[in-house]
Write a protein that holds these residues in place. Structure first.
Motif, PDB file in Angstrom:
ATOM      1  N   ILE A 129      24.870 -11.822  29.030  1.00 54.57           N
ATOM      2  CA  ILE A 129      24.104 -12.969  28.543  1.00 54.57           C
ATOM      3  C   ILE A 129      22.639 -12.826  28.926  1.00 54.57           C
ATOM      4  CG2 ILE A 129      23.747 -15.455  28.873  1.00 54.57           C
ATOM      5  CD1 ILE A 129      26.847 -15.685  29.039  1.00 54.57           C
ATOM      6  N   LEU A 130      22.384 -12.467  30.192  1.00 55.38           N
ATOM      7  CA  LEU A 130      21.001 -12.304  30.637  1.00 55.38           C
ATOM      8  C   LEU A 130      20.296 -11.182  29.872  1.00 55.38           C
ATOM      9  CD1 LEU A 130      21.354 -12.829  34.501  1.00 55.38           C
ATOM     10  CD2 LEU A 130      20.395 -14.405  32.815  1.00 55.38           C
ATOM     11  N   ALA A 131      21.022 -10.103  29.590  1.00 56.12           N
ATOM     12  CA  ALA A 131      20.438  -9.004  28.808  1.00 56.12           C
ATOM     13  C   ALA A 131      20.109  -9.481  27.400  1.00 56.12           C
ATOM     14  CB  ALA A 131      21.397  -7.820  28.774  1.00 56.12           C
ATOM     15  N   ALA A 132      21.010 -10.263  26.812  1.00 51.14           N
ATOM     16  CA  ALA A 132      20.757 -10.805  25.470  1.00 51.14           C
ATOM     17  C   ALA A 132      19.557 -11.749  25.500  1.00 51.14           C
ATOM     18  CB  ALA A 132      21.995 -11.539  24.955  1.00 51.14           C
ATOM     19  N   TYR A 133      19.454 -12.559  26.531  1.00 53.15           N
ATOM     20  CA  TYR A 133      18.306 -13.466  26.661  1.00 53.15           C
ATOM     21  C   TYR A 133      16.999 -12.681  26.765  1.00 53.15           C
ATOM     22  CZ  TYR A 133      21.203 -17.647  27.525  1.00 53.15           C
ATOM     23  OH  TYR A 133      22.054 -18.703  27.411  1.00 53.15           O
ATOM     24  N   ARG A 134      17.014 -11.642  27.611  1.00 49.78           N
ATOM     25  CA  ARG A 134      15.799 -10.806  27.749  1.00 49.78           C
ATOM     26  C   ARG A 134      15.433 -10.173  26.410  1.00 49.78           C
ATOM     27  NH1 ARG A 134      18.124  -9.811  32.771  1.00 49.78           N
ATOM     28  NH2 ARG A 134      19.225  -7.968  32.040  1.00 49.78           N
ATOM     29  N   HIS A 135      16.433  -9.712  25.681  1.00 52.36           N
ATOM     30  CA  HIS A 135      16.205  -9.083  24.375  1.00 52.36           C
ATOM     31  C   HIS A 135      15.629 -10.088  23.381  1.00 52.36           C
ATOM     32  CE1 HIS A 135      17.409  -7.847  20.295  1.00 52.36           C
ATOM     33  NE2 HIS A 135      17.030  -6.640  20.716  1.00 52.36           N
ATOM     34  N   ASP A 136      16.136 -11.319  23.407  1.00 55.38           N
ATOM     35  CA  ASP A 136      15.735 -12.341  22.426  1.00 55.38           C
ATOM     36  C   ASP A 136      14.461 -13.087  22.798  1.00 55.38           C
ATOM     37  OD1 ASP A 136      17.933 -11.623  20.937  1.00 55.38           O
ATOM     38  OD2 ASP A 136      19.188 -13.256  21.690  1.00 55.38           O
ATOM     39  N   ARG A 137      14.010 -12.939  24.046  1.00 49.61           N
ATOM     40  CA  ARG A 137      12.793 -13.632  24.469  1.00 49.61           C
ATOM     41  C   ARG A 137      11.589 -12.993  23.796  1.00 49.61           C
ATOM     42  NH1 ARG A 137      12.113 -12.584  30.031  1.00 49.61           N
ATOM     43  NH2 ARG A 137      13.878 -13.943  30.387  1.00 49.61           N
ATOM     44  N   GLN A 138      10.731 -13.843  23.252  1.00 48.62           N
ATOM     45  CA  GLN A 138       9.506 -13.360  22.619  1.00 48.62           C
ATOM     46  C   GLN A 138       8.368 -13.445  23.626  1.00 48.62           C
ATOM     47  OE1 GLN A 138       8.063 -15.751  19.322  1.00 48.62           O
ATOM     48  NE2 GLN A 138       7.616 -13.889  18.158  1.00 48.62           N
ATOM     49  N   GLY A 139       7.664 -12.340  23.810  1.00 49.19           N
ATOM     50  CA  GLY A 139       6.561 -12.316  24.762  1.00 49.19           C
ATOM     51  C   GLY A 139       5.464 -13.298  24.369  1.00 49.19           C
ATOM     52  N   LEU A 140       4.675 -13.706  25.359  1.00 49.56           N
ATOM     53  CA  LEU A 140       3.623 -14.701  25.117  1.00 49.56           C
ATOM     54  C   LEU A 140       2.602 -14.230  24.085  1.00 49.56           C
ATOM     55  CD1 LEU A 140       2.918 -16.080  28.705  1.00 49.56           C
ATOM     56  CD2 LEU A 140       4.096 -17.209  26.827  1.00 49.56           C
ATOM     57  N   LEU A 141       2.151 -12.987  24.207  1.00 53.75           N
ATOM     58  CA  LEU A 141       1.145 -12.497  23.264  1.00 53.75           C
ATOM     59  C   LEU A 141       1.681 -12.456  21.839  1.00 53.75           C
ATOM     60  CD1 LEU A 141      -0.575  -9.676  25.345  1.00 53.75           C
ATOM     61  CD2 LEU A 141      -1.425 -11.976  24.846  1.00 53.75           C
ATOM     62  N   ARG A 142       2.900 -11.972  21.683  1.00 50.73           N
ATOM     63  CA  ARG A 142       3.511 -11.939  20.343  1.00 50.73           C
ATOM     64  C   ARG A 142       3.728 -13.361  19.816  1.00 50.73           C
ATOM     65  NH1 ARG A 142       9.252 -10.147  18.463  1.00 50.73           N
ATOM     66  NH2 ARG A 142       8.831  -9.814  16.266  1.00 50.73           N
ATOM     67  N   TYR A 143       4.171 -14.229  20.705  1.00 45.42           N
ATOM     68  CA  TYR A 143       4.390 -15.623  20.317  1.00 45.42           C
ATOM     69  C   TYR A 143       3.089 -16.240  19.803  1.00 45.42           C
ATOM     70  CZ  TYR A 143       5.587 -20.582  20.713  1.00 45.42           C
ATOM     71  OH  TYR A 143       5.790 -21.920  20.447  1.00 45.42           O
ATOM     72  N   LEU A 144       2.028 -16.074  20.566  1.00 48.98           N
ATOM     73  CA  LEU A 144       0.729 -16.635  20.169  1.00 48.98           C
ATOM     74  C   LEU A 144       0.203 -15.985  18.889  1.00 48.98           C
ATOM     75  CD1 LEU A 144      -0.938 -16.957  23.676  1.00 48.98           C
ATOM     76  CD2 LEU A 144      -0.161 -18.831  22.203  1.00 48.98           C
ATOM     77  N   ALA A 145       0.423 -14.689  18.752  1.00 49.41           N
ATOM     78  CA  ALA A 145      -0.060 -13.974  17.570  1.00 49.41           C
ATOM     79  C   ALA A 145       0.684 -14.370  16.299  1.00 49.41           C
ATOM     80  CB  ALA A 145       0.054 -12.466  17.794  1.00 49.41           C
ATOM     81  N   THR A 146       1.931 -14.774  16.430  1.00 48.18           N
ATOM     82  CA  THR A 146       2.730 -15.118  15.239  1.00 48.18           C
ATOM     83  C   THR A 146       2.789 -16.614  14.963  1.00 48.18           C
ATOM     84  OG1 THR A 146       4.766 -15.129  16.562  1.00 48.18           O
ATOM     85  CG2 THR A 146       4.183 -13.060  15.453  1.00 48.18           C
ATOM     86  N   THR A 147       2.214 -17.420  15.830  1.00 50.73           N
ATOM     87  CA  THR A 147       2.202 -18.866  15.621  1.00 50.73           C
ATOM     88  C   THR A 147       1.090 -19.220  14.638  1.00 50.73           C
ATOM     89  OG1 THR A 147       3.030 -19.273  17.855  1.00 50.73           O
ATOM     90  CG2 THR A 147       1.935 -21.114  16.767  1.00 50.73           C
TER      91      THR A 147
END
Length: 193
Positions: free
Chosen positions: A42-60
């Motif tokens: 589960i933790l590995a899946a969470y790490r995989h699915d987490r979007q980094g801050l820079l990518r998050y800001l760039a795609t918002t």
């Protein structure tokens, strides 16, 4: 001879207890390993699915980012409203003998613990959990107040109703209102927290 038989039975019981204990320990170890494995998956899946801050800001979308201060500006008035409504219920509800609303039943803050959310998403979840929970908390305090003071339905259709509205008296029904107001107030006084 009887003592020997008893000794043999006691020895068998002890052996069975030891076997049972060993089997339970083995089962616990298997279960513990499965839980650890699942947790790691589960933790590995969470790490995989987490979007980094820079990518998050760039795609918002830019307008979403620009509207953020407006959204967050409502937080201070909400905290002030929270304080006033809480004090109102602490002061007035004991006077009317109305059971107080438990804040923790409405303001649930737990989504920030989800590992697949980045820091910004966690703050957004904190905000929404607090704000929407606060609205439910205030709505229940207002509903109990309305049940005590004026439990009468509206003449016009209401888009959303609170938890107590269905028990209110029909608009214009003075007979039921006069007969039933004490009963509705008594129900408020008998509620458990």
């Amino acid at each position: 001879m009887a003592d020997t038989k008893i000794d043999e039975l006691v020895a068998k019981i002890k052996a069975l207890e030891a076997e049972l204990e060993a089997e339970l320990h083995e089962e616990y170890e298997r279960f513990s390993c499965e839980i650890t494995k699942k947790r790691e998956e589960i933790l590995a899946a969470y790490r995989h699915d987490r979007q980094g801050l820079l990518r998050y800001l760039a795609t918002t979308p830019i307008f979403n980012l620009l509207s953020t201060p407006v959204i967050w500006s409502v937080l201070l008035p909400a905290v002030i409203l929270d304080a006033f409504v809480t004090v109102y219920q602490w002061v007035c509800f004991p006077i009317y003998k109305i059971t107080k609303v438990k804040r923790s039943d409405y303001i649930i803050v737990d989504r920030h613990r989800l590992g697949y959310l980045n820091l910004i998403e966690k703050f957004n979840c904190l905000y929404c959990s607090y704000f929407n929970g606060l609205m439910g908390y205030i709505s229940e305090i207002a509903a109990r107040t309305e049940q005590y003071w004026c439990p009468i339905r509206h003449a016009s259709r209401v888009k959303t109703i609170h938890s107590r509205y269905q028990n209110f008296f029909e608009y214009g029904d003075s007979g039921d209102y006069r007969k039933g107001i004490k009963r509705l107030r008594k129900e408020l006084m008998e509620e458990k927290e």
